[in-house]
Design an enzyme around this catalytic site. Sequence first.
Site, mmCIF file in Angstrom:
data_model
loop_
_atom_site.group_PDB
_atom_site.id
_atom_site.type_symbol
_atom_site.label_atom_id
_atom_site.label_comp_id
_atom_site.label_asym_id
_atom_site.label_seq_id
_atom_site.Cartn_x
_atom_site.Cartn_y
_atom_site.Cartn_z
ATOM 1 N N ASP A 207 57.615 40.308 54.349
ATOM 2 C CA ASP A 207 56.209 39.973 54.791
ATOM 3 C C ASP A 207 55.230 40.966 54.042
ATOM 4 O O ASP A 207 55.209 41.984 54.660
ATOM 5 C CB ASP A 207 55.842 39.977 56.435
ATOM 6 C CG ASP A 207 54.710 39.546 56.917
ATOM 7 O OD1 ASP A 207 53.836 39.351 56.130
ATOM 8 O OD2 ASP A 207 54.442 39.784 58.021
ATOM 9 N N GLU A 237 45.976 42.679 54.623
ATOM 10 C CA GLU A 237 46.268 41.401 55.375
ATOM 11 C C GLU A 237 46.585 41.693 56.796
ATOM 12 O O GLU A 237 46.146 41.098 57.741
ATOM 13 C CB GLU A 237 47.339 40.509 54.781
ATOM 14 C CG GLU A 237 47.191 39.082 55.413
ATOM 15 C CD GLU A 237 48.332 39.013 56.318
ATOM 16 O OE1 GLU A 237 48.490 37.681 56.934
ATOM 17 O OE2 GLU A 237 49.141 39.894 56.711
ATOM 18 N N GLU A 238 47.506 42.782 56.818
ATOM 19 C CA GLU A 238 47.903 43.011 58.291
ATOM 20 C C GLU A 238 46.981 43.537 59.191
ATOM 21 O O GLU A 238 47.296 43.653 60.431
ATOM 22 C CB GLU A 238 49.266 44.193 58.185
ATOM 23 C CG GLU A 238 50.329 43.491 57.390
ATOM 24 C CD GLU A 238 50.931 42.367 58.053
ATOM 25 O OE1 GLU A 238 50.825 41.829 59.227
ATOM 26 O OE2 GLU A 238 52.041 41.772 57.388
ATOM 27 N N ASP A 260 53.134 33.056 52.626
ATOM 28 C CA ASP A 260 53.445 33.824 53.543
ATOM 29 C C ASP A 260 54.668 33.569 54.191
ATOM 30 O O ASP A 260 55.386 32.771 53.770
ATOM 31 C CB ASP A 260 52.364 34.169 54.359
ATOM 32 C CG ASP A 260 52.019 35.433 55.010
ATOM 33 O OD1 ASP A 260 53.022 36.175 55.221
ATOM 34 O OD2 ASP A 260 51.261 35.884 55.284
HETATM 35 ZN ZN ZN Z 1 52.269 38.175 56.200
#
Ligand code: ZN
Length: 377
Positions: A207, A237-238, A260
């Site tokens: 991820d 993104e996280e 993703d």
């Molecule tokens: Zn992700």
Amino acid sequence: MSFFLWTVRTYRNCLIRIVTTLNVLLEELFMTFVEILEKLSNVCGVTGREDEVRELMSKFLKPYVDEVKEDNLGNVIGIREGKKNAPKVMLAGHMDEIGLLVKTISKEGFLQFMKLGGIDDRVLLAQKVMVCTEKGPLHGIVGSKPPHIQKEDERKRITPYDELFIDVGAGNAEEAKRMGVRIGDPVEFDVKFAKISKNIVIGKAFDDRAGCAIMIETLKRLEKTDCTVYAVGTVQEEVGCRGATTSAYGLCPDVGIALDVTIAGDTPGIKEVDAPVKLGKGPSISIADSLLITHPKILRMLIETAEENKIPYQLEVGLPGGTDAGRISLAREGVPSGTLSIPTRYIHSPTSLMSLADAENVTRLTVAAIQKIPKHF
Ligand code: ZN
């Protein structure tokens, strides 16, 4: 040294340099998907500190695009120019991974930390980690108390992350600093990529290095398309899809597809209703998550493409959380967007597991979808 000898040596050295450079270039050009995923998975790219991933992404994208650039926030953007009036498609794979940041160094030399991204405190205890210092990576472990000396209530409770610490083997704060540790250093899980069977790989940060690797593979295979393709390795993104927000604004695409991972809920103790997607059953096409209700035109196009090309797929509704697609969809006047995901077990833990067959099918579906987009948009 005679002039003759000097000339021979200079020519020989030049030749060696040319052959070495060509070798490196050819090696990169002929790297397989698994080799690329391995390289991406093994580097450190904790949210906001994606430099090592960015460097690899630029190198891997270069042979397949007309231009690679980096924007103000650190997103890496590969641009494949298409026909003038054809749709512009933005692919997004996020480069960052969940991780830790050194918060304080105790006078005894232990490191307290903050979490970046959704990390379950239960998976932190006793992990091997790498502190990514300016002097290079340092091995460490998240310390734990042996069971022998734990009290009854300690054994039952989950130790919150702010009671944990990282031990790098330093005797005191000064020694930790001499070893290179600074406040704010990123910390990654110390996990190395492995292929554990013909079709299954395990590793860190799938991820979303898996999405990044699929994006590279997609461009490699994408021969003919009228579309302009933006392949974007996004940052942060996280912690709220920040890189996707700014890159989509800058690029102003007509269509957005995030690549993703999603939860493969086929392990013991998970109810089908909570996570219906299964490993090995093909790409997950998200219908709705916390950030995005997939645009109907995108949803129809992805399903049609999968069926026409006999690519297995799974539909997913209502997963808590979201992807870069949610932010791309809100750029400027709005961008029809969707997410294609690789079913992955144990995401947001130190080690994840995924199927190469699923990765292959996500790649096939992405390539075919890009070719189909001009008919729909
Ligand atoms: Zn992700």
